[in-house]
Design a protein around this motif. Structure first.
Motif, PDB file in Angstrom:
ATOM      1  N   GLY A   1      34.895  47.998  25.423  1.00 16.98           N
ATOM      2  CA  GLY A   1      35.545  47.478  26.623  1.00 16.98           C
ATOM      3  C   GLY A   1      36.327  46.211  26.331  1.00 16.98           C
ATOM      4  O   GLY A   1      36.779  45.953  25.214  1.00 16.98           O
ATOM      5  N   GLU A   2      36.479  45.379  27.344  1.00 14.72           N
ATOM      6  CA  GLU A   2      37.189  44.108  27.191  1.00 14.72           C
ATOM      7  C   GLU A   2      36.229  43.028  26.677  1.00 14.72           C
ATOM      8  O   GLU A   2      35.067  43.001  27.079  1.00 14.72           O
ATOM      9  CB  GLU A   2      37.781  43.661  28.524  1.00 14.72           C
ATOM     10  CG  GLU A   2      38.849  44.582  29.087  1.00 14.72           C
ATOM     11  CD  GLU A   2      40.130  44.563  28.271  1.00 14.72           C
ATOM     12  OE1 GLU A   2      40.296  43.667  27.419  1.00 14.72           O
ATOM     13  OE2 GLU A   2      40.972  45.458  28.504  1.00 14.72           O
ATOM     14  N   PRO A   3      36.708  42.142  25.789  1.00 14.28           N
ATOM     15  CA  PRO A   3      35.820  41.092  25.284  1.00 14.28           C
ATOM     16  C   PRO A   3      35.426  40.064  26.347  1.00 14.28           C
ATOM     17  O   PRO A   3      34.325  39.498  26.297  1.00 14.28           O
ATOM     18  CB  PRO A   3      36.630  40.441  24.162  1.00 14.28           C
ATOM     19  CG  PRO A   3      38.057  40.762  24.485  1.00 14.28           C
ATOM     20  CD  PRO A   3      38.039  42.107  25.155  1.00 14.28           C
ATOM     21  N   PHE A   4      36.308  39.834  27.299  1.00 15.64           N
ATOM     22  CA  PHE A   4      36.003  38.871  28.365  1.00 15.64           C
ATOM     23  C   PHE A   4      37.017  39.024  29.496  1.00 15.64           C
ATOM     24  O   PHE A   4      38.043  39.679  29.348  1.00 15.64           O
ATOM     25  CB  PHE A   4      36.024  37.424  27.849  1.00 15.64           C
ATOM     26  CG  PHE A   4      37.319  37.009  27.210  1.00 15.64           C
ATOM     27  CD1 PHE A   4      38.400  36.610  27.972  1.00 15.64           C
ATOM     28  CD2 PHE A   4      37.466  37.040  25.827  1.00 15.64           C
ATOM     29  CE1 PHE A   4      39.601  36.233  27.391  1.00 15.64           C
ATOM     30  CE2 PHE A   4      38.664  36.674  25.227  1.00 15.64           C
ATOM     31  CZ  PHE A   4      39.729  36.268  26.008  1.00 15.64           C
ATOM     32  N   SER A   5      36.690  38.410  30.606  1.00 25.04           N
ATOM     33  CA  SER A   5      37.610  38.313  31.737  1.00 25.04           C
ATOM     34  C   SER A   5      37.689  36.854  32.159  1.00 25.04           C
ATOM     35  O   SER A   5      36.674  36.155  32.179  1.00 25.04           O
ATOM     36  CB  SER A   5      37.113  39.155  32.917  1.00 25.04           C
ATOM     37  OG  SER A   5      37.849  38.852  34.101  1.00 25.04           O
ATOM     38  N   CYS A   6      38.875  36.404  32.462  1.00 24.07           N
ATOM     39  CA  CYS A   6      39.057  35.027  32.943  1.00 24.07           C
ATOM     40  C   CYS A   6      39.190  34.987  34.468  1.00 24.07           C
ATOM     41  O   CYS A   6      39.630  33.986  35.034  1.00 24.07           O
ATOM     42  CB  CYS A   6      40.292  34.400  32.303  1.00 24.07           C
ATOM     43  SG  CYS A   6      40.134  34.115  30.536  1.00 24.07           S
ATOM     44  N   LYS A   7      38.798  36.097  35.102  1.00 25.38           N
ATOM     45  CA  LYS A   7      38.950  36.208  36.554  1.00 25.38           C
ATOM     46  C   LYS A   7      37.635  36.561  37.227  1.00 25.38           C
ATOM     47  O   LYS A   7      37.603  37.322  38.198  1.00 25.38           O
ATOM     48  CB  LYS A   7      40.008  37.256  36.886  1.00 25.38           C
ATOM     49  CG  LYS A   7      41.390  36.947  36.327  1.00 25.38           C
ATOM     50  CD  LYS A   7      42.376  38.044  36.672  1.00 25.38           C
ATOM     51  CE  LYS A   7      43.759  37.749  36.114  1.00 25.38           C
ATOM     52  NZ  LYS A   7      44.727  38.824  36.441  1.00 25.38           N
ATOM     53  N   ALA A   8      36.535  36.024  36.725  1.00 27.18           N
ATOM     54  CA  ALA A   8      35.251  36.294  37.373  1.00 27.18           C
ATOM     55  C   ALA A   8      35.286  35.803  38.813  1.00 27.18           C
ATOM     56  O   ALA A   8      35.813  34.729  39.114  1.00 27.18           O
ATOM     57  CB  ALA A   8      34.126  35.606  36.613  1.00 27.18           C
ATOM     58  N   SER A   9      34.742  36.600  39.717  1.00 32.71           N
ATOM     59  CA  SER A   9      34.769  36.256  41.140  1.00 32.71           C
ATOM     60  C   SER A   9      33.836  35.084  41.435  1.00 32.71           C
ATOM     61  O   SER A   9      32.921  34.762  40.653  1.00 32.71           O
ATOM     62  CB  SER A   9      34.341  37.462  41.975  1.00 32.71           C
ATOM     63  OG  SER A   9      32.973  37.757  41.741  1.00 32.71           O
ATOM     64  N   GLU A  10      34.079  34.442  42.567  1.00 30.17           N
ATOM     65  CA  GLU A  10      33.191  33.363  43.004  1.00 30.17           C
ATOM     66  C   GLU A  10      31.757  33.878  43.159  1.00 30.17           C
ATOM     67  O   GLU A  10      30.797  33.187  42.849  1.00 30.17           O
ATOM     68  CB  GLU A  10      33.678  32.780  44.328  1.00 30.17           C
ATOM     69  CG  GLU A  10      34.907  31.897  44.216  1.00 30.17           C
ATOM     70  CD  GLU A  10      34.630  30.575  43.514  1.00 30.17           C
ATOM     71  OE1 GLU A  10      33.439  30.250  43.284  1.00 30.17           O
ATOM     72  OE2 GLU A  10      35.595  29.876  43.176  1.00 30.17           O
ATOM     73  N   GLU A  11      31.631  35.129  43.630  1.00 34.34           N
ATOM     74  CA  GLU A  11      30.314  35.721  43.799  1.00 34.34           C
ATOM     75  C   GLU A  11      29.596  35.829  42.461  1.00 34.34           C
ATOM     76  O   GLU A  11      28.409  35.507  42.350  1.00 34.34           O
ATOM     77  CB  GLU A  11      30.448  37.114  44.428  1.00 34.34           C
ATOM     78  CG  GLU A  11      29.137  37.788  44.767  1.00 34.34           C
ATOM     79  CD  GLU A  11      28.469  37.213  45.995  1.00 34.34           C
ATOM     80  OE1 GLU A  11      27.287  37.518  46.209  1.00 34.34           O
ATOM     81  OE2 GLU A  11      29.132  36.464  46.741  1.00 34.34           O
TER      82      GLU A  11
END
Length: 289
Positions: free
Chosen positions: A45-55
């Motif tokens: 998959g993707e190594p990371f996301s820089c858009k994690a939700s506030e939740e």
């Protein structure tokens, strides 16, 4: 560029999967501090996301004293790490020897995994051949004969594990016997989307688990409804932890299960689960509890 994932990284399923992965890895590093661990992520998959939700940020913040927090050091900047990066970050935080190998059938994701510093799976298993022809299930078959007691293998096929083919069969029926054999020498961590554990497909899956991975630890999370986090409102998710040397001595195995019990308690509160959800999330031994 690969296609974007149809879910938010850091949703309820990810928190369960990564929470169990982190607790298991920390336990192994503590148990064998001088032995290198090889983490194999077949569906990278993707190594990371820089858009994690506030939740997601709030939920991770509620998992105090859990290993997952050590593996997500940048969550307050809304950066959420995938499995391979989490293993790498956690290994570094504990000064452990963790080598992470990952691959994915999508070329864009493979490139991003390598750009993030993870090693290609073909480096550890050259017989896999050209990455352009990568197939995770074939890789599992190859890896199965070459694993060691220090391997931790994540099998996260997203949504096709329980889907029936034109003959009415699904991947679980052929893969679970393979995982049973691998678990005799290594630790395996299958993560499965289960649309309905109570229909005929879900019941057959449970039967296969009892037949092939009986005595392993299983934790489940029901759909979160309502939810604004993409990918957690429609499916149940199951995490199974199997291996012949998960804890060493009986007391050590009991300690790992207690860590998972505490993880379940924290996740129950963070996700706002009902009493029924809490009971599903608690770690239980397949075929025994």
């Amino acid at each position: 560029m690969g296609k974007s994932l149809p879910y938010d990284m850091g949703n309820a399923g990810d928190l369960l999967k990564h929470g169990v992965l982190a607790e298991t890895l920390r336990h192994q590093l503590t148990l064998r501090p001088n032995q290198p661990i090889r983490f194999l992520d077949l569906f990278g998959g993707e190594p990371f996301s820089c858009k994690a939700s506030e939740e997601t940020v709030e939920r991770v913040g509620k998992l105090s004293e859990r290993a997952l927090q050590d593996g997500q050091p940048d969550i307050h900047a809304h950066k959420y790490y995938g499995s391979g990066m989490l293993a790498r970050k956690l290994g570094s935080s504990l000064s452990g020897h963790v080598s992470v190998f990952a691959s994915d059938r999508d070329q864009g994701r493979r490139e991003r995994l390598c750009e993030a510093g993870l090693r290609p799976l073909e480096e550890a298993f050259p017989q896999l051949g050209d990455p352009a022809n990568y197939d995770a299930y074939r890789a599992l078959d190859v890896i199965g004969s070459e694993t060691t007691g220090n391997d931790l293998i994540l099998v996260d096929p997203f949504d096709d594990f329980l889907e029936s083919d034109d003959k009415g069969c699904n991947r679980a029926e052929s893969v679970l016997p393979m995982l049973s054999q691998i678990a005799k020498s290594s630790t395996v961590l299958p993560f499965v989307l289960n649309k309905d554990p109570f229909n005929c497909v879900g019941r057959r899956y449970d039967e296969h688990l009892r037949n092939h991975l009986g005595g392993s630890v299983k934790m489940s999370c029901p759909p979160i409804r309502p939810s604004d986090v993409e990918g957690e409102s429609t499916n149940y998710v199951d995490v199974v932890l199997a291996g012949s040397d998960l804890g060493g001595a009986p007391g050590e195995a009991t300690y790992l299960r207690s860590r998972l019990e505490h993880l379940a308690q924290k996740l129950t509160d963070a996700l706002g689960l009902s009493e029924r959800g809490r009971m599903m999330l608690r770690p239980r031994l397949i075929g025994r509890d």
